[in-house]
Design a protein around this motif. Structure first.
Motif, PDB file in Angstrom:
ATOM      1  N   VAL A  21      -4.915   3.128  -1.873  1.00 25.45           N
ATOM      2  CA  VAL A  21      -4.383   2.941  -3.273  1.00 25.45           C
ATOM      3  C   VAL A  21      -2.757   2.920  -3.019  1.00 25.45           C
ATOM      4  CG1 VAL A  21      -4.138   5.473  -3.652  1.00 25.45           C
ATOM      5  CG2 VAL A  21      -4.291   3.954  -5.337  1.00 25.45           C
ATOM      6  N   ASP A  22      -1.952   2.050  -3.512  1.00 24.46           N
ATOM      7  CA  ASP A  22      -0.556   1.861  -3.574  1.00 24.46           C
ATOM      8  C   ASP A  22      -0.080   1.552  -4.953  1.00 24.46           C
ATOM      9  OD1 ASP A  22       1.792   1.923  -2.226  1.00 24.46           O
ATOM     10  OD2 ASP A  22       1.556   0.202  -0.913  1.00 24.46           O
ATOM     11  N   LEU A 115      -7.308   6.866   0.973  1.00 29.17           N
ATOM     12  CA  LEU A 115      -6.096   6.713   1.795  1.00 29.17           C
ATOM     13  C   LEU A 115      -4.772   6.096   0.679  1.00 29.17           C
ATOM     14  CD1 LEU A 115      -7.244   4.645   4.835  1.00 29.17           C
ATOM     15  CD2 LEU A 115      -6.884   7.140   4.612  1.00 29.17           C
ATOM     16  N   VAL A 116      -3.931   7.078   0.654  1.00 33.71           N
ATOM     17  CA  VAL A 116      -2.791   6.923  -0.336  1.00 33.71           C
ATOM     18  C   VAL A 116      -1.440   6.741   0.326  1.00 33.71           C
ATOM     19  CG1 VAL A 116      -1.651   7.736  -2.408  1.00 33.71           C
ATOM     20  CG2 VAL A 116      -3.958   8.756  -1.745  1.00 33.71           C
ATOM     21  N   ASP A 117      -0.713   5.744  -0.099  1.00 27.11           N
ATOM     22  CA  ASP A 117       0.560   5.450   0.474  1.00 27.11           C
ATOM     23  C   ASP A 117       1.569   6.464  -0.244  1.00 27.11           C
ATOM     24  OD1 ASP A 117       2.472   3.698   1.856  1.00 27.11           O
ATOM     25  OD2 ASP A 117       3.363   3.209   0.066  1.00 27.11           O
ATOM     26  N   GLU A 129      -5.704  11.245   2.194  1.00 24.99           N
ATOM     27  CA  GLU A 129      -4.740  11.496   3.132  1.00 24.99           C
ATOM     28  C   GLU A 129      -3.745  10.662   2.728  1.00 24.99           C
ATOM     29  OE1 GLU A 129      -3.496  10.866   7.899  1.00 24.99           O
ATOM     30  OE2 GLU A 129      -5.464  10.352   7.360  1.00 24.99           O
ATOM     31  N   SER A 130      -2.320  11.313   2.547  1.00 27.21           N
ATOM     32  CA  SER A 130      -1.132  10.656   2.131  1.00 27.21           C
ATOM     33  C   SER A 130      -0.590  10.189   3.454  1.00 27.21           C
ATOM     34  CB  SER A 130      -0.306  11.756   1.117  1.00 27.21           C
ATOM     35  OG  SER A 130       0.841  10.991   1.081  1.00 27.21           O
ATOM     36  N   ILE A 131      -0.297   8.853   3.525  1.00 29.32           N
ATOM     37  CA  ILE A 131       0.230   8.470   4.718  1.00 29.32           C
ATOM     38  C   ILE A 131       1.680   7.738   4.452  1.00 29.32           C
ATOM     39  CG2 ILE A 131      -0.242   6.659   6.536  1.00 29.32           C
ATOM     40  CD1 ILE A 131      -3.125   6.928   5.848  1.00 29.32           C
ATOM     41  N   VAL A 132       2.680   8.169   4.761  1.00 31.61           N
ATOM     42  CA  VAL A 132       3.898   7.773   4.823  1.00 31.61           C
ATOM     43  C   VAL A 132       3.957   6.380   5.530  1.00 31.61           C
ATOM     44  CG1 VAL A 132       6.455   7.840   5.442  1.00 31.61           C
ATOM     45  CG2 VAL A 132       5.033   9.858   4.846  1.00 31.61           C
ATOM     46  N   ARG A 139      -4.877  -1.292   6.453  1.00 27.14           N
ATOM     47  CA  ARG A 139      -5.207  -2.670   5.860  1.00 27.14           C
ATOM     48  C   ARG A 139      -5.621  -2.514   4.593  1.00 27.14           C
ATOM     49  NH1 ARG A 139      -6.548  -6.578  10.366  1.00 27.14           N
ATOM     50  NH2 ARG A 139      -4.698  -6.501  10.513  1.00 27.14           N
ATOM     51  N   THR A 140      -6.321  -1.212   4.400  1.00 34.34           N
ATOM     52  CA  THR A 140      -6.821  -1.213   2.879  1.00 34.34           C
ATOM     53  C   THR A 140      -5.678  -0.735   1.803  1.00 34.34           C
ATOM     54  OG1 THR A 140      -8.994  -0.256   3.611  1.00 34.34           O
ATOM     55  CG2 THR A 140      -8.545  -0.137   1.608  1.00 34.34           C
ATOM     56  N   ILE A 141      -4.675   0.042   2.141  1.00 37.88           N
ATOM     57  CA  ILE A 141      -3.453   0.363   1.461  1.00 37.88           C
ATOM     58  C   ILE A 141      -2.676  -0.827   1.207  1.00 37.88           C
ATOM     59  CG2 ILE A 141      -1.458   1.555   1.516  1.00 37.88           C
ATOM     60  CD1 ILE A 141      -2.959   3.841   2.727  1.00 37.88           C
ATOM     61  N   ALA A 142      -2.840  -1.744   2.296  1.00 38.31           N
ATOM     62  CA  ALA A 142      -1.923  -3.032   2.072  1.00 38.31           C
ATOM     63  C   ALA A 142      -2.542  -4.043   1.255  1.00 38.31           C
ATOM     64  CB  ALA A 142      -1.740  -3.651   3.633  1.00 38.31           C
TER      65      ALA A 142
END
Length: 204
Positions: A21-22, A115-117, A129-132, A139-142
């Motif tokens: 998600v983003d 996975l969260v941006d 997981e929050s990923i800076v 690739r899923t967030i992108a």
């Protein structure tokens, strides 16, 4: 460079439906904030997604091309929104979370890991997981950033006909020079975020 390395590791740990998600439009002066949500199948062909990267680094034409691939290869690809009124009411941070949760809730398929941006999304009911700079790594967030960007850009371009002279078809609500001049000369519209500066100081 984005990859599915994080997703593959989670799948090897037993998670089957890893979502990304983003958000898009957080820093705009006008228009809603949008969030994309994507889940790829565990056995997705990574070669088909090799061009998927942070939406800000891609041309509009490339994003639109990738949108079709993402939709055809994903199990779900949804966009959630938070309105200008909500942004002004609760602030952009909470409004961004609202858009993310809405995108996830729209999906018929729910993730078992997310996975969260860069956002702490404790409101989510699954492990996450929050990923800076996640849109540069996952690739899923992108992919989520791309579907949110294309959808929001289309929305802002359509609003340019309703609010002529603010150049939403070009600036998508961001504070470009032409946009700032328009706000100063014509005043903010009802889709401007009056809680944001310098719009707040330009209210009539």
């Amino acid at each position: 460079m984005t990859s599915l390395e994080i997703e593959r590791k989670l799948i090897s740990q037993g998670y089957r439906l890893v979502g990304g998600v983003d958000e898009v439009g957080r820093g705009c002066l006008a228009g809603p904030v949008a969030a994309g949500f994507v889940i790829f199948p565990p056995n997705v062909d990574d070669s088909l997604l090799s061009s998927v990267s942070d939406s800000k680094k891609l041309t509009a034409r490339k994003r639109e091309h990738l949108l079709k691939i993402i939709k055809s290869e994903s199990l779900c690809a949804e966009v959630g929104w938070a309105s200008v009124a909500e942004i002004d009411d609760v602030g952009i941070a909470l409004a961004t979370k609202l858009a993310m949760i809405r995108a996830i809730e729209k999906s018929l398929i729910q993730p078992d890991y997310l996975l969260v941006d860069a956002v702490k999304l404790d409101e989510c009911l699954v492990p996450y997981e929050s990923i800076v700079k996640g849109d540069l790594l996952s690739r899923t967030i992108a992919a989520a950033s791309i579907i949110a960007k294309v959808t929001r850009d289309f929305h802002m371009s359509s609003l340019s006909m309703e609010y002529p002279g603010y150049f939403f078809e070009k600036n998508k609500g961001y504070g470009t020079r032409d946009h700032m001049i328009a706000i100063k000369s014509k005043g903010p519209t009802d889709i401007h975020r009056v809680s944001f500066e310098p719009v707040a100081s330009m209210k009539r």
